[in-house]
Enzyme design. Sequence first.
Site, short mmCIF file in Angstrom:
data_model
loop_
_atom_site.label_atom_id
_atom_site.label_comp_id
_atom_site.label_asym_id
_atom_site.label_seq_id
_atom_site.Cartn_x
_atom_site.Cartn_y
_atom_site.Cartn_z
N ASP A 61 67.26 53.25 47.43
CA ASP A 61 65.99 53.63 48.04
C ASP A 61 66.23 54.84 48.94
OD1 ASP A 61 63.71 53.75 49.65
OD2 ASP A 61 63.43 51.57 49.57
N ALA A 85 59.13 59.76 44.65
CA ALA A 85 58.02 59.91 45.60
C ALA A 85 56.99 58.82 45.34
CB ALA A 85 57.35 61.28 45.42
N GLU A 86 56.17 58.59 46.33
CA GLU A 86 54.90 57.90 46.11
C GLU A 86 53.98 58.99 45.58
OE1 GLU A 86 54.09 54.81 46.18
OE2 GLU A 86 55.92 54.01 47.06
N SER A 87 53.35 58.75 44.42
CA SER A 87 52.70 59.88 43.74
C SER A 87 51.18 59.74 43.53
CB SER A 87 53.36 60.06 42.37
OG SER A 87 53.03 58.97 41.52
N THR A 130 53.97 69.65 44.03
CA THR A 130 52.67 69.58 43.38
C THR A 130 51.77 70.75 43.77
OG1 THR A 130 50.63 68.26 43.34
CG2 THR A 130 51.98 68.05 45.30
N ASP A 131 50.82 71.07 42.90
CA ASP A 131 49.84 72.10 43.26
C ASP A 131 48.86 71.61 44.34
OD1 ASP A 131 48.35 70.31 41.74
OD2 ASP A 131 47.61 71.80 40.30
N TYR A 155 48.68 62.05 50.48
CA TYR A 155 49.73 62.36 49.49
C TYR A 155 50.12 63.83 49.56
CZ TYR A 155 51.58 63.91 44.98
OH TYR A 155 52.33 64.52 44.00
N ASN A 184 48.56 68.82 37.04
CA ASN A 184 48.51 67.44 36.52
C ASN A 184 49.26 67.31 35.20
OD1 ASN A 184 46.18 67.64 38.39
ND2 ASN A 184 45.83 65.54 37.70
N LYS A 194 46.85 56.42 36.78
CA LYS A 194 46.41 57.81 36.68
C LYS A 194 45.33 57.91 35.60
CE LYS A 194 49.73 59.23 39.59
NZ LYS A 194 50.90 58.45 39.51
N ARG A 286 36.14 59.63 45.43
CA ARG A 286 37.39 59.56 46.20
C ARG A 286 37.19 60.33 47.50
NH1 ARG A 286 42.56 62.13 43.19
NH2 ARG A 286 42.89 60.02 42.41
N HIS A 289 38.09 64.31 48.02
CA HIS A 289 38.39 64.69 46.62
C HIS A 289 38.42 66.21 46.46
CE1 HIS A 289 37.47 63.26 42.22
NE2 HIS A 289 38.55 64.03 42.29
#
Length: 347
Positions: A61, A85-87, A130-131, A155, A184, A194, A286, A289
């Site tokens: 971990d 990662a938590e994604s 990530t973008d 995130y 994505n 997802k 969301r 969003h």
Amino acid sequence: MKKKILITGGAGFIGSHLVRHFVNKYLAYELYNLDALTYAGNLENLTDIQDKANYNFLKADITDAADIERLFKLHKFHSVIHLAAESHVDRSIKDPLSFAKTNILGTLHLLEAFKKYSDYKKGLFYHISTDEVYGSLGAEGLFTEKTSYDPNSPYSASKASSDHFVRAYGETYGLRYVISNCSNNYGSFQFPEKLIPLFIHNIIHLKPLPVYGDGHYTRDWLFVKDHANAIDTVFHKGISGETYNIGGHNEWKNIDLIKLLCSKMDVHLGRATGESEKLITFVKDRPGHDLRYAIDASKIERELGWKPSLSFDEGLEKTVVWYLENETWLNNLTSGKYQEYYERQYK
Ligand code: NAD
Ligand code: DAU
């Protein structure tokens, strides 16, 4: 002696494709996959390579500093490609602290151990990002490597922070690093939280397709094997201290993508045209969003010679076929705890 390359998060979606790619292609490397096997990590994603001589699995971990230090001391990895990662954005909205813990502190523990035990001015620390760190675009424009960071979700804030720490270790301690920010991904072995695998699963089971808001949010989709190729390219040809945007030149409004997916599923399931579309259900949006993501990938294309290999139609077709042929994989993940998550998220 073979170079020891560490990939973190190699039992997850993108990580498993990357580990497979490296293990099969680079026999000169000793490949280590370090993964805590959270809900998103699954060794079933790697059964075809688990017995290869150049592959090793370490269950660990990244939030456990002492264990990470022990492993780096033992193996003195040449380079690290960090994906663990938590994604999932929706989970980050409900539980931001775990995202800070894994994505920020976990990355710091890796940086510290790499600095302490590896030849960090010769090896490379490659952070997969990530973008979403760039925030949201309006109707026009593209994210370039010069776009300011402006993250909106817990995130993306945690990923932005870990990007900054990687850069800071480069500036402050001279650690060799690269960062890539990708759009994505879609393809096989993606956890069914997802959009694409979730909707495939729901279509198979004739369950509602929960579209957030009006569905007019836009994402740029890239086939996961093209991302694995891009990471290989950046790892071997990228310049230390640089960042590279990776994307598919493939923008889709969610609602249009969902309708395309429904039509493909109708064909494969032998259902009447339009049947799956009837499952579309507009639900509460969301929070925070992001309206639109779109990547300018010209730097990696121009400077490193990478480009996506598949059209979206080909990639989505392969993806649909894979999930239909691997329903057991999908069913194994969608019982038990998944049901609790689903209830909480979509009730
Ligand atoms: P995923 O959720 O499918 O997999 C994450 C993996 O990390 C899992 O195997 C999990 O077990 C492991 N992990 C989580 N916490 C850990 C911990 N504390 N210690 C060790 N391992 C841990 O994620 P993914 O979609 O494959 O994304 C991989 C990386 O790529 C992430 O860093 C993500 O931010 C980034 N990324 C993803 C996308 C995308 O579209 N999925 C796009 C751009 C960037
Ligand atoms: O852009 C890269 C990012 O892409 C990665 O960094 C993240 O790890 C990855 O999860 C992904 O983030 P998104 O939030 O864009 O992906 P997701 O599949 O969750 O959602 C895609 C779009 O679909 C988004 O606009 C939200 C919408 N959506 C999603 C779900 C799960 C729905 O409308 N309904 C849903 O049930």
